[in-house]
Design an enzyme around this catalytic site. Structure first.
Site, mmCIF file in Angstrom:
data_model
loop_
_atom_site.group_PDB
_atom_site.id
_atom_site.type_symbol
_atom_site.label_atom_id
_atom_site.label_comp_id
_atom_site.label_asym_id
_atom_site.label_seq_id
_atom_site.Cartn_x
_atom_site.Cartn_y
_atom_site.Cartn_z
ATOM 1 N N ASP A 6 0.860 -1.183 0.000
ATOM 2 C CA ASP A 6 0.000 0.000 0.000
ATOM 3 C C ASP A 6 0.896 1.233 0.000
ATOM 4 O OD1 ASP A 6 -1.953 1.963 0.352
ATOM 5 O OD2 ASP A 6 -2.002 1.689 2.527
ATOM 6 N N CYS A 7 0.990 1.885 -1.142
ATOM 7 C CA CYS A 7 1.872 3.038 -1.289
ATOM 8 C C CYS A 7 1.057 4.323 -1.225
ATOM 9 C CB CYS A 7 2.629 2.939 -2.617
ATOM 10 S SG CYS A 7 3.745 4.303 -2.897
ATOM 11 N N GLY A 8 1.231 5.074 -0.140
ATOM 12 C CA GLY A 8 0.550 6.349 0.013
ATOM 13 C C GLY A 8 1.482 7.506 -0.300
ATOM 14 N N THR A 10 2.768 9.608 1.752
ATOM 15 C CA THR A 10 3.795 9.793 2.781
ATOM 16 C C THR A 10 4.525 8.506 3.110
ATOM 17 O OG1 THR A 10 2.446 11.579 3.743
ATOM 18 C CG2 THR A 10 4.233 10.683 5.097
ATOM 19 N N THR A 12 4.754 3.976 2.772
ATOM 20 C CA THR A 12 4.418 2.752 2.040
ATOM 21 C C THR A 12 4.455 1.581 3.014
ATOM 22 O OG1 THR A 12 5.371 3.614 -0.014
ATOM 23 C CG2 THR A 12 5.066 1.228 0.127
ATOM 24 N N GLY A 107 -8.934 7.382 -6.744
ATOM 25 C CA GLY A 107 -7.695 6.916 -6.132
ATOM 26 C C GLY A 107 -7.775 5.442 -5.761
ATOM 27 N N ASP A 109 -6.449 3.787 -3.382
ATOM 28 C CA ASP A 109 -6.633 3.567 -1.944
ATOM 29 C C ASP A 109 -8.095 3.679 -1.553
ATOM 30 O OD1 ASP A 109 -6.439 6.288 -2.669
ATOM 31 O OD2 ASP A 109 -5.930 6.881 -0.625
ATOM 32 N N THR A 132 -2.388 11.462 4.316
ATOM 33 C CA THR A 132 -1.888 12.783 3.956
ATOM 34 C C THR A 132 -3.062 13.730 3.747
ATOM 35 O OG1 THR A 132 0.002 11.729 2.875
ATOM 36 C CG2 THR A 132 -0.407 14.034 2.352
ATOM 37 N N THR A 184 0.322 29.415 23.154
ATOM 38 C CA THR A 184 0.261 29.209 21.700
ATOM 39 C C THR A 184 0.118 27.741 21.329
ATOM 40 O OG1 THR A 184 1.601 31.186 21.341
ATOM 41 C CG2 THR A 184 1.457 29.617 19.519
#
Length: 259
Positions: A6-8, A10, A12, A107, A109, A132, A184
């Site tokens: 599964d290659c995303g 950000t 894999t 896509g 995915d 992502t 902050t």
């Protein structure tokens, strides 16, 4: 055995499936420059280190980054002597329909998550994937993919905030003790956490209203458990939803003699 990849955008993920269970899962950063040989050195080293002594006979790939597919194909052919099945290509059959505008490319995915969700939980689903981008995929009663929503990812939003505003630092994504921040970092954490809780709730409610029926909300992705702390956002959580979908697609193609 099956190697599912599964290659995303950000990361894999590589997983080995023995037909009933995943016996190993590994994660690396996604880099389109990585060669087939580099993939093999990395994977074989991890397999050796964890004493995973198996013979990989088949490979299936889902990739949101088109540039990495060629090297993954070479990797499968050179080291496992097989032709990988690539989700989204014409020779890869799906066990569900895809009902979107003509000419639209969905896509891989999102298609895989739809297949996995229907396999595990049936129809009438909203699949929320924290990657992502934060995506919402709508699964119809019969399991068909009928569209969805794409929103900026959590870490992407934090990075944009940091880059656009010089005085705002990098912060961790965590559930704040109070909504009103008194410094902050606390203000940013509250904005991200409760902002995304509101985004998820709002989009899911609008999808349900548009469909005119109750739908189960299924989550996946690393940040899903964190956001579940803030509110009962999800009916189900499945860590390896995409990987499960890849095994379902692989079996469907094998049963239909396309491999």
């Amino acid at each position: 055995m099956l190697l599912a990849i599964d290659c995303g955008n950000t990361n894999t993920v590589f997983s080995i499936w023995d037909g009933e269970h995943f016996i190993a899962n590994w994660r690396t950063s996604t880099e389109h420059q990585r060669t087939a040989d580099q993939y093999y050195v990395w994977l074989s080293t991890l397999m050796s280190f964890q004493k995973v002594d198996v013979e990989i006979t088949d490979v299936i790939i889902s990739s949101t980054v088109p540039r990495v597919v060629f090297n993954l194909r070479v990797f499968a052919d050179r080291y496992f002597n097989c032709r990988p099945l690539v989700v989204g290509k014409p020779d890869c059959l799906l066990p569900v329909d895809v009902r979107v505008d003509g000419g639209t490319q969905v896509g891989p995915d999102r298609l895989v998550n739809t297949v996995a969700g229907h396999s595990l939980f049936g129809g009438d689903l909203i699949v929320v994937d924290f990657g992502t981008a934060t995506t919402f995929d709508v699964v119809d009663t019969d399991g068909a993919y009928i569209g969805g929503v794409i929103a900026p990812g959590v870490n992407l939003s934090l990075e944009a905030l940091h880059q656009a505003a010089a005085a705002l630092p990098h912060v961790d994504v965590t559930k704040p003790e109070r909504v009103i921040g008194t410094n902050t970092v606390a203000c940013m954490q509250s904005g991200i956490f409760w902002g995304y809780v509101g985004l998820i709730n709002g989009i899911c409610d609008r999808i349900k209203a548009e469909q005119g029926r109750q739908m189960r909300v299924v989550s996946t992705g690393g940040l899903a458990p964190l956001f579940q702390q803030g509110h009962a956002l999800f009916d189900e959580y499945e860590e390896f939803l995409t990987m499960h979908g890849l095994t379902v697609i692989y079996k469907y193609n094998k049963d239909n003699n396309t491999l």
